[in-house]
Design an enzyme around this catalytic site. Structure first.
Site, PDB file in Angstrom:
ATOM      1  N   ASN A 209      41.610  50.460  44.020  1.00  0.00           N
ATOM      2  CA  ASN A 209      40.528  50.093  44.936  1.00  0.00           C
ATOM      3  C   ASN A 209      40.842  50.682  46.310  1.00  0.00           C
ATOM      4  O   ASN A 209      41.914  50.462  46.844  1.00  0.00           O
ATOM      5  CB  ASN A 209      40.429  48.561  45.029  1.00  0.00           C
ATOM      6  CG  ASN A 209      39.179  48.118  45.767  1.00  0.00           C
ATOM      7  OD1 ASN A 209      38.590  48.869  46.544  1.00  0.00           O
ATOM      8  ND2 ASN A 209      38.767  46.901  45.539  1.00  0.00           N
ATOM      9  N   CYS A 214      35.367  48.387  44.470  1.00  0.00           N
ATOM     10  CA  CYS A 214      35.406  47.764  43.136  1.00  0.00           C
ATOM     11  C   CYS A 214      34.055  47.885  42.445  1.00  0.00           C
ATOM     12  O   CYS A 214      33.978  47.980  41.224  1.00  0.00           O
ATOM     13  CB  CYS A 214      35.875  46.312  43.207  1.00  0.00           C
ATOM     14  SG  CYS A 214      35.065  45.332  44.466  1.00  0.00           S
ATOM     15  N   HIS A 456      33.584  40.330  44.835  1.00  0.00           N
ATOM     16  CA  HIS A 456      34.378  41.254  44.030  1.00  0.00           C
ATOM     17  C   HIS A 456      33.596  41.627  42.774  1.00  0.00           C
ATOM     18  O   HIS A 456      32.844  40.817  42.242  1.00  0.00           O
ATOM     19  CB  HIS A 456      35.708  40.568  43.669  1.00  0.00           C
ATOM     20  CG  HIS A 456      36.634  41.461  42.916  1.00  0.00           C
ATOM     21  ND1 HIS A 456      37.081  42.661  43.432  1.00  0.00           N
ATOM     22  CD2 HIS A 456      37.185  41.352  41.681  1.00  0.00           C
ATOM     23  CE1 HIS A 456      37.868  43.235  42.543  1.00  0.00           C
ATOM     24  NE2 HIS A 456      37.946  42.474  41.477  1.00  0.00           N
ATOM     25  N   ASP A 473      39.486  45.308  35.847  1.00  0.00           N
ATOM     26  CA  ASP A 473      39.444  44.698  37.173  1.00  0.00           C
ATOM     27  C   ASP A 473      40.288  45.559  38.113  1.00  0.00           C
ATOM     28  O   ASP A 473      41.491  45.366  38.237  1.00  0.00           O
ATOM     29  CB  ASP A 473      39.997  43.269  37.094  1.00  0.00           C
ATOM     30  CG  ASP A 473      39.782  42.503  38.389  1.00  0.00           C
ATOM     31  OD1 ASP A 473      39.363  43.131  39.379  1.00  0.00           O
ATOM     32  OD2 ASP A 473      40.044  41.289  38.429  1.00  0.00           O
TER      33      ASP A 473
END
Length: 1108
Positions: A209, A214, A456, A473
């Site tokens: 990131n 993200c 997020h 993630d």
């Protein structure tokens, strides 16, 4: 314990009145566990209770362990510190833990997920107890878990409120543990992710990131796992591209690294190829918009290649908007492509309901009847039906909507269910091709956690039929359960522990879910084997493999070099040639603040390399026999000069490069600085006894140049004047040419030498530098000085000491022949006028018509320099806290003197003519006191007005949201218009000037698909009473001068305050837009593709632009 506290807590928070707690015994295992161990929503593999009776409490050891017991295939025991362990104050607490009994014998990489409650209870009355519960992933590094401050000892030994006996009575008590070992289907339940290896565990790696990327990472992973898409991206030819300038190559590289790397992959190269600055990586953008912009860019790159049409084939479906009359045979319809479908969440229970809502039919009747061509007002059905869905279906769930009450966008966190499989056949028109069922399988869920202002993003993806669901993630990829894919992303209210029995209401509170799906990816079942086909080696382009493999090897070599750096040092060698080319102090520049270091031949040498080996390398490099080479070591003298000190002895076989550096030079330096002395007579290499080595420099007054002319050996006892014939011979001057000699002692200290003194008396030693110039009479020297030239080395050395290299760049124009980028060497003592004269000379431009702007350290414009101050270069450069080696100054070539400019305003006006097209840009320089009306008059001299037109010009700005014009009255002074400003001007059409009181003049703007994505320039338009929209459209077309083919693709929408600025599309040619009540802010929007490349977005929002 905490039971009472929780009840009190609930009462304080306005909960229901306190209920009488049901008394539970430690011996009633199921009831006790139900009360004290909340359901965590995981499947229980095994449940055990173990009790351990302890007597003579006060005589117990400081640390004791209970007997082993088995639960869930693991051995456990209780670990007890009867008087507290070392982390707590001694003797006043009890510490108790659940301990994994024999971790050393467990298989490597073992873990166990356990929920447990530890209890100390009275041996006579099991309803008197103290309890605490926890859950933990037991691993080799954390094989015991529990409570250091389980309870104060005094509380256990004394009778507490509501009880008749203490917990520990007569120094005896039962210590029990309730253990639930839970199933861990993903292998990562409660994992701390220390040393977690995504590639090893899942076969996939994450993306780093960059700050707020993200949203991009989640989409990129989804696209990467759509293998047909990855294959198509790989088919774009990129052999000659540069990764930071080509989106196609940068994306190919990201995909290749995701395939081959075992570490998270960076995306900086990719965002640079988009033309984004680092700040853009800290702005969260809309994923849907990002996806569209990226797909558009790739589609254009695929044209004319093997991949052409791949995006269309993969992601594009067709839908039909229609109005069909009920009582007569008439239908009006238009067919459109779609890349994604936006579905409502609010008020919809699940995805099926959202689709039903999307194709819901609206009846047009009563006052709302449809005007059908040739049939008059008719009752009709209006709606949308799909003609086909693409193989990969992107569904955007409308989680962000306009809230009427709050007059703002809000996030919709309502529960909205979506299935693993959905049949979309019923949403297709009857004539659709049904050879294969329209059954779609869930392939990806893109999730947003947070609120409107941030949060997020992550992705849940099932890469193919065989692979399990994975969570991507950012830099971590983990397996997930079905519950984590579906239930946890539906949104809505949940209990943070799943379903909770009533008696635990106090422990687990309901909370709103802020984590929910906002984009779903479905793949048609009949296309899965093609869309998600197994990846073959030949699918990766050979040129990409080759290029990235070479880069990998280079990086490994660099890494090895870094790791081995401590074994090496750098040797820099000064030669007679580098000395001759050097213009500055000493024999070369090393650490000067404002001047770059001299480029010298450099050698990376192992510290333990013998001197003899190193010398052989030097001889080979300079193609000189070894016996003609003598190397001198340079040292840093106390007066801050760097000079040769001693030559390296030839007769010591043990001598290594490091010993030379440490003993003969300066240990702190990482490089070894040497002078290469060529021995003229190898038969007699010795330096004559009593001689010293002196370096000579010539100051050439005519060419204003200082250059090295080699070295000489002279006896110490000789006089300084003995050098004169040697110099004249070397320079090939006549023998009696008069010279002046100066010693270069140090910067700022250049002294004329006395010819009659000896070298010893003049304190000359090895490595000293003597500078000479031809002696001239006073008149000649005066003539040089009159031209602003330096007449002696003292002055010239002063210039060298204060010299700075300044880089001049054009401020606005691209670099070209007319506007070059160039370096100038100036003295810090020079002033503004000298600088502008020298720049004017370089550019062949009048210096008074040059304007300069200083820069920040990133070369961005800082402040315009005022000529009136006539600052020195030193002042212009300061304050430079981080002293860059090069100062950058921007220049502008003006048509007018800067003196005049101080009383004038420079403005640019974009002319849009009569047809709302950006035709030309006109710069003006007018007195600040001029009015906008004067500016319009000036403009008329540069543009062509329509011969039969009004001859009137409107000057305006565009509102921040891009929807309306902000017209100037004409009387404003141009000096008062705030900077920066973008001015437009247009010819006012006859229709607007002759509009009567009954007509309405409205604002019209251009947008593409979403109201916030405005482009072009807004304009004014006359709406006439009673005019049908079909006629209005014809006038609109004439107003903006668009051809029939392009205009057929335009859609028209009313954006009204009354409908909260949500667009209402006008589909009905019989509609009369005059009849819509227009508030001042209401506008008409033209929805069409932006061909200008100048998309704006609403205030406070930034459009996503991808340039590469």
């Amino acid at each position: 314990m905490s039971d009472t506290m929780d009840a009190l807590d609930e009462k304080a928070n306005g909960g229901p009145p306190m209920e009488v707690e049901e008394i539970v015994s430690v011996h009633d295992h199921d009831a006790f566990a139900a009360k004290h161990m909340p359901d965590l929503g995981h499947e229980v593999k095994d449940f055990k209770v173990f009790s351990w009776r302890l007597n003579n409490w006060k005589k117990l050891e400081k640390k004791i362990t209970g007997p082993d017991f088995e639960c869930g295939g693991h051995k456990w025991r209780i670990l007890l510190f009867p008087f507290g362990n070392s982390n707590a104050p001694p003797n006043d607490t009890v510490s108790v833990y659940l301990d994994y009994a024999d971790p050393k014998r467990a298989p490597e990489g073992w873990h166990a997920c356990a929920q447990f409650a530890l209890v100390i209870s009275n041996i006579h009355d099991p309803t008197i107890y103290t309890v605490s519960h926890a859950h933990h992933r037991f691993i080799a590094e954390e094989c015991d878990w529990g409570f250091t401050r389980f309870s104060e000892l005094r509380k256990l030994f004394s009778v507490q409120d509501g009880h008749t006996r203490p917990t520990i009575e007569d120094e005896s008590a039962d210590v029990s543990v309730f253990v639930r070992v839970l199933e861990d289907p993903t292998g990562v339940l409660w994992h701390n992710f220390v040393n977690y290896d995504s590639k090893k565990e899942t076969g996939y790696v994450g993306l780093k990131n960059q700050g707020a990327t993200c949203y991009m990472n989640s989409l990129l992973q989804s696209l990467y796992c759509t293998r047909y898409f990855r294959k198509a991206v790989y088919q774009i030819p990129t052999e000659d591209d540069h990764p930071t300038e080509s989106v196609s190559l940068a994306l190919q590289r990201v995909f290749y690294h995701l395939q081959t790397s075992d570490q998270p992959v960076g995306t900086t190269e990719l965002t640079k190829s988009f033309g984004w600055k680092s700040l853009d990586s800290f702005l969260q953008h809309d994923v849907q918009e990002f996806n569209r912009v990226l797909q558009d860019k790739l589609e254009s790159k695929m044209k004319g290649t093997k991949a052409e049409g791949a995006i269309q084939q993969l992601f594009v479906g067709k839908m039909k908007s229609y109005i069909k009359c009920v009582n007569v045979d008439f239908e009006s319809s238009r067919i459109e492509d779609f890349n994604d479908i936006q579905l409502n969440v609010k008020g919809m229970k699940n995805l099926y309901e959202s689709f039903k809502d999307y194709v819901a039919v609206e009846t047009l009747d009563g006052e709302n009847k449809y005007m059908a061509e040739g049939y008059g007002l008719q009752e009709a059905k209006k709606g949308i039906i799909f003609q086909s869905f693409p193989p990969v279906l992107h569904l955007q769930l409308k989680r962000f909507e306009y809230d009427i009450q709050r007059d703002a966008m809000v996030k919709i966190n309502d529960r909205h269910e979506f299935p693993y499989e959905i049949d979309l056949g019923e949403f297709l028109e009857e004539s659709a091709d049904r050879t294969h069922p329209w059954v779609y399988k869930l392939h990806g869920v893109l999730v947003h956690s947070g609120d409107l202002h941030g949060g997020h993003y992550f992705a849940l993806i099932k890469p193919d039929r065989e692979t399990r669901w994975l969570k991507f993630d950012d830099d971590r990829v983990t397996p997930v359960t079905d519950r984590e894919v579906l239930e946890e992303n539906y949104g809505g209210e949940v209990m943070n522990g799943g379903t909770v029995p009533p008696m635990q209401r106090t422990q687990v509170r309901a909370m709103k879910r802020f984590t929910n799906a906002y984009m779903l990816v479905y793949v048609r079942e009949s296309a899965i084997d093609e869309v998600l086909a197994p990846w073959k080696d030949e699918d990766t382009p050979a040129h990409l493999k080759r290029r990235l493999e070479e880069e990998r090897l280079q990086m490994e070599a660099k890494k090895r070099e870094r790791e081995e750096q401590h074994l090496y040092l750098t040797a820099k060698v000064i030669t007679d040639q580098t000395f001759s080319d050097h213009e500055g102090f000493d024999l070369a520049s090393f650490d000067e603040r404002n001047w770059p270091a001299t480029e010298l031949p450099s050698f990376r040498v192992l510290k333990n390399e013998p001197y003899s080996t190193f010398k052989a390398r030097i001889a080979q490099h300079f193609s000189t026999p070894e016996n003609q080479i003598r190397l001198w070591v340079l040292v840093n003298r106390q007066n801050k000069t760097v000079r040769p000190d001693t030559h390296i002895p030839e007769n010591e076989p043990q001598l290594t490069v490091e010993v030379i550096r440490n003993n003969m030079a300066v240990r702190q330096q990482n490089d070894l600085r040497l002078y290469l002395d060529i021995v003229s007579d190898p038969a007699h290499p010795e330096i004559p006894a009593g001689s010293i080595m002196i370096f000579l420099k010539h100051f050439d007054i005519a060419n204003q140049k200082l250059s090295g002319v080699g070295k000489v050996y002279v006896p110490r006892a000789n006089k300084v004047s003995d050098l004169i014939p040697i110099i004249n011979e070397r320079m090939r001057w006549t023998a009696n040419t008069p010279l002046k000699l100066y010693e270069e002692i140090k910067p700022g200290m250049i002294e004329q030498m006395k010819p009659k003194l000896t070298f010893t008396q003049s304190e000359i030693q090895d490595g000293d530098i003597i500078c000479f110039q031809v002696d001239m009479n006073e008149k000649e020297l005066h003539d040089y000085e009159a031209q602003g030239l330096y007449s002696n080395p003292v002055q010239y050395y002063d210039f060298l000491q204060n010299r700075v290299m300044i880089l001049f760049k054009p401020k606005f124009e691209e670099t070209d022949m007319e506007h070059p980028e160039f370096h100038l060497t100036l003295s810090k003592k020079h002033n503004y006028d000298i600088m502008s004269a020298k720049v004017g000379e370089r550019l062949n431009w009048d210096p008074i018509k040059l304007r300069f702007t200083t820069t920040h350290s990133n070369s961005n414009a800082k402040a315009v320099l005022k000529r009136s101050l006539n600052q020195s270069i030193q002042e212009i450069m300061s304050p430079a806290y981080v002293s860059p080696q090069t100062t950058v100054i921007l220049y502008e070539k003006l048509d007018v003197s800067i003196v005049e400019l101080e009383t004038k305003r420079s403005l640019k006006v974009i002319w849009t003519g009569i047809h709302n097209k950006e035709e030309s840009t006109h710069p003006f320089l007018l007195p600040k006191t001029n009015s906008v009306h004067d500016l319009a008059v000036e403009l008329t001299k540069h543009i062509k007005l329509t011969p039969t037109g009004t001859g009137k010009i409107r000057v305006f700005e565009v509102s921040k949201d891009g929807k309306t014009q902000k017209e100037f009255t004409g009387s404003e002074m141009i000096g008062n218009i705030p900077d920066p400003v973008e001015l437009y001007a247009e010819e006012i059409p006859q229709e607007e000037l002759s509009a009567d009181d009954a007509d309405k003049v409205i604002s019209v703007f251009h947008f593409s698909k979403e109201v916030s994505r405005t482009h072009g320039v807004p304009f004014r338009f006359v709406v006439k009473p009673g005019e049908k929209f079909a006629e209005t459209k014809k006038r609109l077309q004439a107003r903006i001068g668009v051809n029939d083919k392009d205009f057929a693709k335009y859609r028209f929408a009313l954006i009204q305050v009354a409908t909260f600025k949500q667009p209402t599309y006008i589909e009905d040619a019989e509609d009369t837009i005059y009849d819509h009540k227009f508030a001042p802010e209401d506008v008409l929007g033209l929805d069409h593709v932006d061909k200008s490349g100048k998309t704006r977005t609403g205030a406070g929002e930034k459009a996503i632009v991808i340039r590469g």
